[in-house]
Structures are given as C-alpha cells and as structure tokens.
Design an enzyme around this catalytic site. Structure first.
Site: not given
Length: 408
Positions: A184, A130, A19, A101
């Site tokens: 995922s 996110d 990705d 994050r």
C-alpha cells in the site's frame, strides 16, 4: 437511545481510486444520500482530474466535486511548523503521512459547512492510525459532525469482496487492481510511505521495486553536490540563493534528494491503535531540510533553549503522529517552539552524497558562536580559564558529599 436524523449529504475524502470509488457508491446505496467529493492535491504527483471524471460517472454533480491544490498551505502551515520542532516520531520518522491528515480533516469540515452536509467520510481502515487522525481532527473543529468510516461498518472483508461489489454496481475496476496489491502506498509533497504485503516480514529486506522517489544510493552520482539553504525565523526561504515559496523549496529539495538517494527509512513503528507495523518511508527533500534546520539552530539557539526543544520534541512528534494537531497541548508546544525561532536565520551549506545530507557549513547574523572564546590560540582575555576552577568545585560539591556519606 437517541435516534440520529437521516444523513442527507456526506463529504467524502476521495482519491478517485478503487477503494474510495466503492465507498462513494456504498454511501449512496446505504444512506440514500448525496455525496460531495473532496480531492486534495498535496503534491502526491498524480493527475487528479481523472477523479473528477470518475465522480461525475457515479452521479456526483459538478458543484459537488472539489479538487483543490493545497501544496502551499500544506508546507507553509503544517510541514514547516513541524520542522521548526525537528520532529521525528520514535527518533526516526519525519511524520510525512501524519502531518497531512489534519489539513485534509480541516478541509472536509469546511466543505461540509459550505455545502450543508450532515457528515464526512474517509477511506481509512479500522487497523490504522489514519482513522484516528481524520476523526480527531474533524471532531476538534466540528464537535457535532458525524463521521462515517465504511471500512469499520461494511461487510467487505477482502479485496476479492471489494472488487465483486464494485463490479455488481458498475464501478470500473482497472486491470492492475484485480490482483493482490504487493503493498500500500501513500504519497504527498513531503514523503511516500509503503506498507503491507511484501513489507510485512520485518526480517526481509525491502525489494528494490518498492522505492519510487529515490535512486539507490549505490547508483547515485559519484561526485558530491553542495547546496545552500537560507532560513528566516526558522523557515526555509531560498535554495542556492534563489528565493522560493515553501512548496517550491520542498519540491526542489525532493529533486536533489531523489538524485542522490537521500531519505530512505526502513522502520518498525508503534501505531497509536496498539500494534507494530513495518513501513518504508522515502522523504528526500524533508531529510535534507531537517538536517539544514538543525544546522542553523546549532549556531543561533542558546544551549538552554536548544536542549529544552530536544526534550519537548518527542512529545510534540507523538501528538502529531496520534492525531492531536488541533489539541491545546500541541498548540502550546507550538507557541514555545515558534518563540524559539525568532533568531534562527542564516545560511546552511550541505553536502549531498550517496544517501547522505551532511551539514558542512553554517553562518548567521544572529550567531552565538564566538571564535574569540573557543579558539585554541591566544584569546586575548576573552575567557579566563581560572574561572573554571570555581565552576568545577561548586558542581563537585554534592558529588563529594555523596561520596563521603556512602564511604567511597
């Protein structure tokens, strides 16, 4: 409408996977710009040097490839402060993805400044949390920064389209990426999260192959293991008497948690963007650590401070989950939480057994626990039981007045 100047250089949060490799090339093609890659080692357990080779293959010069070991900073400056609050989103989730994050956003902004970049970019989708966390963090630290979120902008609406685009632009596609991914995964030193595909039906039990960081509790050792964790001012400092750095301690607890099948959580949570999602979280070391921290607070925190912390915790956890780590209200709450930890020092003993981390002992030089007061034996006058009568009468007064008025 003001026209923004063209983007000449972008800092991309880059994993080296399919990705973000597509995003790297897409940025080069779409904006005709230089791309600086940033790959963070947060303890995800993967070899990161291949990310360097992939970035170089796609034309990124060595000086624009940043691979950084942030494990100590991650645990010391983000995980441990969060753990001082006993933070759990919606009562269960130990915020393993959420807390990573802001650190990534911080380094994206710092590298952008160091390299003279015009923008930062991330690979989060338009459906998840996110994107919010990355961008709120970036804007809090650099209000004029431009943020590019390709998943919201491009027309690659499926994995098939993504792979076709990659092949058209000579981006290698691993064999295991050609089929539909069954779920995922996001991982760091605190946890592994698995979402999507085979996990989307909340009625169906999570398949055994989803778990990567813990043995099945049913297959864990039949004998319990006892450990001790030492705390100083609310932070863990030693395991079984051996002093350890924050990241080393968490890694050691992860090994113990894996062995005993500790830290699995099947959760349907409320995303900040509005939808519910089902995820499987494995937080082996963090679950042990959280239990231990709670245990040392039990004997070192005053009741008023402890109860106030419990009232503040849901708000604090929600701020982290929603991406407001750098917001003033989170910092205000952190100041109060950190103040509460001044006397939270001592040792906790835990029993690890088949998926459970149970506190079985705690001691502290700052303990508020008084055996002289609580004993069932003769307390030698430490506590006058007659005092309780007046205490009860005063607390009952308003209840009596209410009862009389309401004719009870």
């Amino acid at each position: 409408m003001t026209t923004q100047p063209p983007i000449k250089r972008v800092v991309l949060a880059y994993s080296g996977g399919l990705d973000t490799s597509v995003i790297l090339k897409w940025l080069q093609v779409t904006y005709n710009c230089e791309v600086v890659t940033f790959t963070a080692d947060l303890g995800q357990g993967e070899e990161l040097e291949p990310a360097r080779a992939k970035a170089k293959l796609m034309g990124v010069p060595d000086e624009h490839i940043h691979i950084e070991d942030l494990r100590e900073e991650f645990v010391r400056d983000f995980v441990f402060p969060m753990m001082r609050a006993n933070a759990r989103y919606e009562g269960d989730y130990l915020l393993g993805t959420s807390i990573a994050r802001p650190l990534i956003a911080k380094r994206l902004v710092e590298i952008a400044r160091e390299t003279g970049a015009d923008a930062v970019a991330h690979g989060a989708t338009g459906k998840g949390n996110d994107q919010v966390r990355f961008e709120l963090g970036a804007y809090a630290l650099a209000p004029d920064i431009r943020v590019i979120a390709p998943w919201r902008d491009w027309d690659l609406a499926s994995r098939t389209a993504l792979i076709a685009w990659a092949e058209a632009h000579q981006i290698p596609v691993p064999k295991d990426k050609r089929g539909e991914s069954p779920f995922s995964v996001d991982a760091n030193l605190l946890h592994t999260s698995s979402e999507g595909k085979v996990l989307e039906d909340p009625w169906e039990e999570v398949p055994s192959y989803v778990f990567s960081r813990t043995v099945d509790p049913e297959d864990a050792p039949d004998q319990p293991e006892y450990i001790t964790i030492d705390f100083e001012k609310g932070d863990g400092t030693a395991l079984n008497g051996e002093a350890m750095s924050p990241a080393t301690l968490l890694a050691a607890l992860n090994d113990l948690g894996r062995k005993h099948g500790i830290g699995r959580l099947d959760l349907v949570e409320n995303r900040f963007v509005g939808m519910k999602s089902r995820g499987m979280y494995e937080t082996p070391g963090g679950t042990i650590y959280a239990a231990a921290h709670r245990g040392i607070e039990q004997i070192t925190l005053d009741r008023g401070a402890a109860h106030l912390k419990d009232e503040l915790m849901p708000r604090y956890a929600e701020l982290i989950y929603n991406g407001f780590w750098f917001a003033p209200e989170r910092e205000m709450l952190q100041a109060a939480i950190d103040h509460s930890q001044a006397q939270v020092s001592g040792t906790v003993r835990l029993k690890l057994y088949k998926g459970m981390a149970s506190v079985v002992g705690r001691k502290s030089p700052n303990s508020l626990y008084s055996e002289a007061h609580v004993t069932f034996e003769d307390d030698a006058g430490a506590y006058d039981q007659q005092d309780a009568a007046g205490f009860i009468r005063l607390n009952a007064l308003r209840l009596k007045l209410l009862a009389k008025r309401d004719g009870r």
